[in-house]
Design a protein around this motif. Structure first.
Motif, PDB file in Angstrom:
ATOM      1  N   TYR A 163     -22.740  71.492  29.164  1.00 33.68           N
ATOM      2  CA  TYR A 163     -22.351  70.017  28.576  1.00 33.68           C
ATOM      3  C   TYR A 163     -21.188  70.486  27.382  1.00 33.68           C
ATOM      4  O   TYR A 163     -20.223  69.723  27.236  1.00 33.68           O
ATOM      5  CB  TYR A 163     -23.608  69.469  28.035  1.00 33.68           C
ATOM      6  N   SER A 199     -19.478  61.456  25.281  1.00 29.67           N
ATOM      7  CA  SER A 199     -20.905  62.046  24.343  1.00 29.67           C
ATOM      8  C   SER A 199     -21.804  60.657  23.797  1.00 29.67           C
ATOM      9  O   SER A 199     -22.883  60.851  23.994  1.00 29.67           O
ATOM     10  CB  SER A 199     -20.462  62.937  23.407  1.00 29.67           C
ATOM     11  N   SER A 233     -25.150  61.295  25.527  1.00 25.72           N
ATOM     12  CA  SER A 233     -25.955  61.887  24.450  1.00 25.72           C
ATOM     13  C   SER A 233     -26.700  61.125  23.468  1.00 25.72           C
ATOM     14  O   SER A 233     -27.820  61.346  22.871  1.00 25.72           O
ATOM     15  CB  SER A 233     -25.316  63.015  23.653  1.00 25.72           C
ATOM     16  N   HIS A 275     -29.376  59.184  26.261  1.00 29.11           N
ATOM     17  CA  HIS A 275     -30.446  59.892  26.058  1.00 29.11           C
ATOM     18  C   HIS A 275     -31.763  59.160  25.356  1.00 29.11           C
ATOM     19  O   HIS A 275     -32.806  59.622  25.738  1.00 29.11           O
ATOM     20  CB  HIS A 275     -29.954  61.011  24.997  1.00 29.11           C
ATOM     21  N   GLN A 315     -28.665  65.841  20.014  1.00 31.03           N
ATOM     22  CA  GLN A 315     -28.096  66.057  21.160  1.00 31.03           C
ATOM     23  C   GLN A 315     -26.445  66.050  20.978  1.00 31.03           C
ATOM     24  O   GLN A 315     -25.729  66.735  21.673  1.00 31.03           O
ATOM     25  CB  GLN A 315     -28.955  65.184  22.185  1.00 31.03           C
ATOM     26  N   ALA A 316     -26.166  64.903  20.345  1.00 35.33           N
ATOM     27  CA  ALA A 316     -24.711  64.341  20.200  1.00 35.33           C
ATOM     28  C   ALA A 316     -23.970  65.543  19.415  1.00 35.33           C
ATOM     29  O   ALA A 316     -22.847  65.933  20.026  1.00 35.33           O
ATOM     30  CB  ALA A 316     -24.434  62.942  19.965  1.00 35.33           C
TER      31      ALA A 316
END
Length: 388
Positions: A79, A98, A102, A106, A245-246
């Protein structure tokens, strides 16, 4: 240009064949669909978001780190490598991907019901449905705990009121993940585009991230059914986990922006002649090129290392904060130095350097300002919180 700067340490040795394939296929996509057009998009303040999303979905780039529901199920390093290639094209294009994967996807994947996952994730992975993530507010940016957006019960439904600001993909999103305060704490809701009471306005006159959609969401008594709430999201930790996550994508992505600037400077200084020889022949130029290569190589190593920690399931928020703090600062300084090396040519859209430099000023701020990440790292070092 005799060497690609990030090849000096043979970083490919750290990658699996699958990860290199992801990087290379993303680079081909950027070469074909982004680089030839992005200067024009940036100058016009527009981007073909839906078209790019469908093409990115066909490559498996949307929600690529998620399992199931049509997602690729790849690791954090893959990723990150994809984000680096996308951001080498433009930070706005990386943000499109993203935020979709993300943040919006997500949130549904981690906190949604099975019905919500089945409904939203497969078309989002294909790029047929776009999402955005409504957390930041005009008066609650670095302090999301101060959000004013509220969700109140109305029978079995929920009624949302408030304003979200600086929302990437906002005007093109089919669904918004909106975070709101309830009597039970912060909860997440899926708000479809066109819902009565939802007004979306594009943020005008941007001087950064111009090849990206940025919007304000106003919710004036927006009514959504009970099954619009993300049942697994309880408290502010839910949206903040999405941001972790991002931010991994940012940590790796900015290495791509910095690399694009450095490679541009290498080419330019090798061709541009002053005082009878190329600019690259001067000691001051070579010192700057060497320092920038050292900074970006370290940033690339850090991005891969954090990706491996994430894949092991032991990544901590302060580690991501350290990565964003270090890598965005390094990339921005590289962009500024490369702009100077290009002289007057550096301020035009004939070269990507100043466009990246302007974009990185925003990346320095969003998903946690530079100062906020300093305080996160400071608290991890001292055990003392200094936010208030």
């Amino acid at each position: 240009m005799s060497a690609r700067p990030l090849d000096l340490l043979d970083l490919d040795r750290l990658l699996t064949p699958e990860e290199r394939d992801v990087r290379d296929s993303t680079r081909r996509f950027v070469d074909a669909r982004v680089r030839p057009h992005v200067a024009g998009w940036w100058e016009a303040g527009t981007v073909p978001a839906r078209e790019l999303a469908r093409e990115a979905g066909a490559l498996g780039l949307l929600g690529m780190q998620l399992e199931g529901y049509g997602c690729a199920g790849l690791g954090a390093v893959a990723y990150g490598l994809a984000c680096a290639e996308l951001e080498a094209g433009d930070s706005g294009v990386r943000s499109l991907v993203s935020v979709q994967g993300s943040l919006a996807m997500h949130a549904v994947h981690a906190y949604g019901s099975e019905e919500q996952r089945e409904r939203w994730l497969p078309p989002m992975a294909r790029g047929e449905v776009l999402g955005c993530f409504g957390l930041t507010e005009p008066d609650a940016g670095s302090d999301p705990g101060s959000m004013r957006t509220r969700a109140e019960r109305d029978g079995d439904d929920w009624v949302l009121s408030g304003t979200k600001m600086w929302i990437t993909n906002g005007t093109v999103a089919d669904v918004a993940v909106v975070w709101a305060r309830t009597e039970d704490g912060v909860r997440g809701f899926l708000v479809p585009a066109g819902a009565p009471g939802l007004t979306v306005r594009e943020v005008p006159r941007k001087l950064s991230l111009r090849a990206s959609v940025t919007a304000e969401l106003s919710l004036d008594g927006v009514q959504v059914p009970a099954d619009a709430r993300l049942p697994g999201a309880r408290g502010l930790s839910a949206p903040l986990s999405c941001l972790v996550q991002a931010r991994l994508g940012i940590v790796a992505g900015v290495v791509g922006a910095g690399r694009e600037c450095l490679e541009t400077a290498l080419r330019y200084t090798g061709e541009r002649r002053q005082f009878g020889r190329p600019l690259a022949a001067f000691q001051l130029t070579q010192a700057k090129l060497a320092d920038m290569t050292a900074a970006l190589t370290g940033a690339a190593l850090l991005a891969v290392h954090l990706g491996r920690i994430a894949e092991a399931g032991v990544l901590r928020p302060e580690q991501v904060s350290l990565g964003k703090l270090n890598n965005v600062r390094a990339a921005l300084e590289v962009a500024r130095t490369c702009r100077a090396l290009l002289g007057g040519a550096g301020i035009t859209l004939d070269h990507p350097v100043m466009r990246h430099m302007a974009n990185l000023e925003t990346v320095l701020t969003y998903e946690g300002t530079h100062e906020v990440h300093q305080l996160v790292v400071g608290q991890a070092l001292t055990g003392i919180g200094a936010f208030r």
